[in-house]
Scaffold this motif. Sequence first.
Motif, short mmCIF file in Angstrom:
data_model
loop_
_atom_site.label_atom_id
_atom_site.label_comp_id
_atom_site.label_asym_id
_atom_site.label_seq_id
_atom_site.Cartn_x
_atom_site.Cartn_y
_atom_site.Cartn_z
N TYR A 291 0.81 -1.21 0.00
CA TYR A 291 0.00 0.00 0.00
C TYR A 291 0.85 1.27 0.00
O TYR A 291 0.43 2.31 -0.52
CB TYR A 291 -0.98 0.00 1.18
CG TYR A 291 -2.16 -0.91 0.94
CD1 TYR A 291 -2.80 -0.92 -0.29
CD2 TYR A 291 -2.64 -1.75 1.92
CE1 TYR A 291 -3.88 -1.75 -0.54
CE2 TYR A 291 -3.72 -2.58 1.70
CZ TYR A 291 -4.34 -2.58 0.45
OH TYR A 291 -5.41 -3.40 0.22
N LEU A 292 2.04 1.22 0.59
CA LEU A 292 2.95 2.36 0.48
C LEU A 292 3.36 2.56 -0.98
O LEU A 292 3.49 3.69 -1.46
CB LEU A 292 4.19 2.14 1.35
CG LEU A 292 3.99 2.29 2.87
CD1 LEU A 292 5.27 1.93 3.61
CD2 LEU A 292 3.57 3.72 3.22
N MET A 293 3.55 1.45 -1.69
CA MET A 293 3.92 1.57 -3.10
C MET A 293 2.75 2.08 -3.95
O MET A 293 2.97 2.84 -4.90
CB MET A 293 4.44 0.22 -3.62
CG MET A 293 5.78 -0.17 -3.02
SD MET A 293 6.61 -1.57 -3.81
CE MET A 293 5.54 -2.93 -3.34
N THR A 294 1.52 1.68 -3.60
CA THR A 294 0.38 2.21 -4.37
C THR A 294 0.25 3.72 -4.19
O THR A 294 -0.22 4.42 -5.10
CB THR A 294 -0.95 1.54 -3.98
OG1 THR A 294 -1.20 1.76 -2.59
CG2 THR A 294 -0.95 0.06 -4.28
N LEU A 295 0.68 4.21 -3.04
CA LEU A 295 0.68 5.66 -2.82
C LEU A 295 1.57 6.36 -3.85
O LEU A 295 1.17 7.33 -4.50
CB LEU A 295 1.17 5.96 -1.40
CG LEU A 295 1.20 7.41 -0.90
CD1 LEU A 295 1.11 7.43 0.62
CD2 LEU A 295 2.50 8.12 -1.32
N VAL A 296 2.80 5.85 -4.00
CA VAL A 296 3.73 6.44 -4.96
C VAL A 296 3.22 6.26 -6.39
O VAL A 296 3.30 7.18 -7.22
CB VAL A 296 5.13 5.81 -4.81
CG1 VAL A 296 6.09 6.33 -5.88
CG2 VAL A 296 5.69 6.09 -3.42
N ILE A 297 2.66 5.08 -6.68
CA ILE A 297 2.14 4.83 -8.03
C ILE A 297 0.98 5.77 -8.35
O ILE A 297 0.91 6.36 -9.44
CB ILE A 297 1.69 3.35 -8.16
CG1 ILE A 297 2.91 2.43 -8.10
CG2 ILE A 297 0.92 3.13 -9.46
CD1 ILE A 297 2.56 0.96 -7.93
N GLY A 298 0.07 5.95 -7.40
CA GLY A 298 -1.08 6.82 -7.61
C GLY A 298 -0.68 8.27 -7.81
O GLY A 298 -1.12 8.94 -8.76
N PHE A 299 0.15 8.78 -6.91
CA PHE A 299 0.60 10.17 -7.05
C PHE A 299 1.50 10.32 -8.27
O PHE A 299 1.51 11.37 -8.92
CB PHE A 299 1.32 10.63 -5.78
CG PHE A 299 0.38 11.04 -4.68
CD1 PHE A 299 -0.32 12.22 -4.76
CD2 PHE A 299 0.19 10.23 -3.56
CE1 PHE A 299 -1.19 12.61 -3.74
CE2 PHE A 299 -0.67 10.60 -2.55
CZ PHE A 299 -1.37 11.79 -2.63
N GLY A 300 2.26 9.27 -8.59
CA GLY A 300 3.09 9.31 -9.80
C GLY A 300 2.24 9.41 -11.05
O GLY A 300 2.57 10.13 -12.00
N ALA A 301 1.11 8.68 -11.07
CA ALA A 301 0.21 8.76 -12.22
C ALA A 301 -0.38 10.16 -12.34
O ALA A 301 -0.49 10.71 -13.45
CB ALA A 301 -0.91 7.72 -12.07
N ALA A 302 -0.75 10.75 -11.20
CA ALA A 302 -1.28 12.12 -11.23
C ALA A 302 -0.24 13.10 -11.76
O ALA A 302 -0.56 14.00 -12.53
CB ALA A 302 -1.75 12.53 -9.84
N ALA A 303 1.02 12.92 -11.34
CA ALA A 303 2.09 13.85 -11.71
C ALA A 303 2.53 13.68 -13.16
O ALA A 303 2.78 14.66 -13.88
CB ALA A 303 3.28 13.66 -10.77
N LEU A 304 2.66 12.43 -13.63
CA LEU A 304 3.24 12.17 -14.95
C LEU A 304 2.19 12.04 -16.05
O LEU A 304 2.43 12.44 -17.19
CB LEU A 304 4.10 10.90 -14.88
CG LEU A 304 5.32 10.99 -13.96
CD1 LEU A 304 5.98 9.61 -13.81
CD2 LEU A 304 6.34 11.99 -14.50
N VAL A 305 1.04 11.44 -15.72
CA VAL A 305 0.00 11.25 -16.73
C VAL A 305 -0.99 12.41 -16.71
O VAL A 305 -1.43 12.90 -17.75
CB VAL A 305 -0.74 9.91 -16.52
CG1 VAL A 305 -1.82 9.72 -17.57
CG2 VAL A 305 0.25 8.75 -16.56
N GLY A 306 -1.33 12.85 -15.48
CA GLY A 306 -2.28 13.95 -15.33
C GLY A 306 -3.68 13.47 -15.06
O GLY A 306 -4.13 12.47 -15.62
N GLY A 307 -4.38 14.19 -14.17
CA GLY A 307 -5.72 13.78 -13.78
C GLY A 307 -6.71 13.74 -14.93
O GLY A 307 -7.55 12.85 -15.02
#
Length: 538
Positions: A291-307
């Motif tokens: 779940y710590l890794m999903t945090l980074v993956i989720g915020f990473g998707a927001a940062a790199l792909v965009g909402g």
Amino acid sequence: MTEQRTISVVLFAVFVALTLFITVRASRQTRTAADFYAGGRSFSPLQNGLALGGDYMSAASFLGIAGMFALSGYDGFLYSIGFLVAWLVALLLVAEMLRNSGRFTMADVVAFRMRQRPVRAAAGISTIVVSIFYLLAQMVGAGALVSLLLGTSGEAAKIWTIVVVGALMIFYVTVGGMKGTTWVQIVKAVLLLIGAFVMTVWVLAKYGFDLSDLLGAAADRSGKGDAFLKPGLKYGATDAWSKLDLLSLGLALVLGTAGLPHILIRFYTVPNARAARASVNWAIGIIGVFYLMTLVIGFGAAALVGGKAIAAQDKGGNTAAPQLAEHLGGGAGSTGGAVFLAVIAAVAFATILAVVAGLTLASSSSFAHDLFANVLKRGKATERDEVRAARFSAIVIGAVAIVLSIFARGLNVAFLVALAFAVAASANLPTLLLSLFWRRFNTAGALAGIYGGLVAAVGLVLLSPICWGGASDTLPKGNADALFSADTVAPFPLQNPGLLSIPIGLLCAVAGTLLSKSRTDERFAELEVRALTGRGAH
């Protein structure tokens, strides 16, 4: 897209071939009822901890929570923390005592000092209902995920995906039993952890391993600014009903895990209670890291792909992790993007297969051991008859799940996972804990608790905004995706029933007990010694 589709199909085929090989190998060691139901009680704490993680880290966890972080920011924590904290209940109250007290199913413990047939029938019905709810959500999700990632938008692709997933889960359970299913779950858990780890390190490397920079970039690209890093985006900071709904969901997640049948049967696969506790410790560590890794993956998707790009492909954000994988690999149209997207898609598919196999095994075990052997055959069935009944019921339950999933493929079935947790928390957990800890508890209380909690959870969902989506002064938003009517106002204002159904289940169990004069003091003393010391444990 053709290249990505080819790679995805190849990787899917490789994983399926590997799991089929594992299942066939395991079938050679599946001879007795203990082998089929509990894997011969031969798994180590680490192996069982990985399998527990494999059972628990579903596609909803990997894709859903990453998507929630990507679209709702801070509020994604509420899900991930709820899922993790739930394991403390299982560790402190259930794992060791269940392993000492039972043999194959939850009903072994609940019915130990009660009248066997009615209590086992109630526990078996509850187990199958929870499993079917969970199965539907996973299989419909599989259809949507695979058709999306393979670029096939037709309904036929979703139907065939559901059929293939159903056929595979039936094969895993009927041929491999608990041993085959457990090894599939272990392989899947390892693959999922590796995939998530690679994505996490890759995202952090892009921001110099500075989490603050990552969060700032995620807030900027989310389109929501600083609000992205504060509570309230998903669960309305000022809406009283939204806050109650969040509390209701949290209660169901925290208390429901320790009542989920496919989690409970895993405690029987280790040699003793000490190993059961150790396996939960391993599971907590593995799931916590995940779940710590999903945090980074989720915020990473927001940062790199965009909402905006994430919501444009899937409004629930369920494709945030695959979209991030494609971006990390080089973007759409690149070979690297196609390869990494296909790898993550295959891991997500593996996740679904492992979870549905565990659910099917739990429900077929309960049918064979509780309903067939102890209710229909009155305890006179042979081990061979039980195993044959378990295999047959796996085929029937799998077929029913396939048919229901095909009809439900167009619905938003995310609520079914929350409903499964609510039923487990309302019907299973109170009855299980009262059986272990309350001397006065009796058959009437067990039946009232199971049926009362089950009817309350399902009934409240049928009265909720999930089914009736009309807006009103107290429910200003409404639900355009309501199952029955988007215009009629829901009689019950919460989407998650746990806040009311869990107390109802507990009160029914207590009231049923106190209204009956039946006593089981001697059997309770025997159960207490067995649960606390392991004396007489199987």
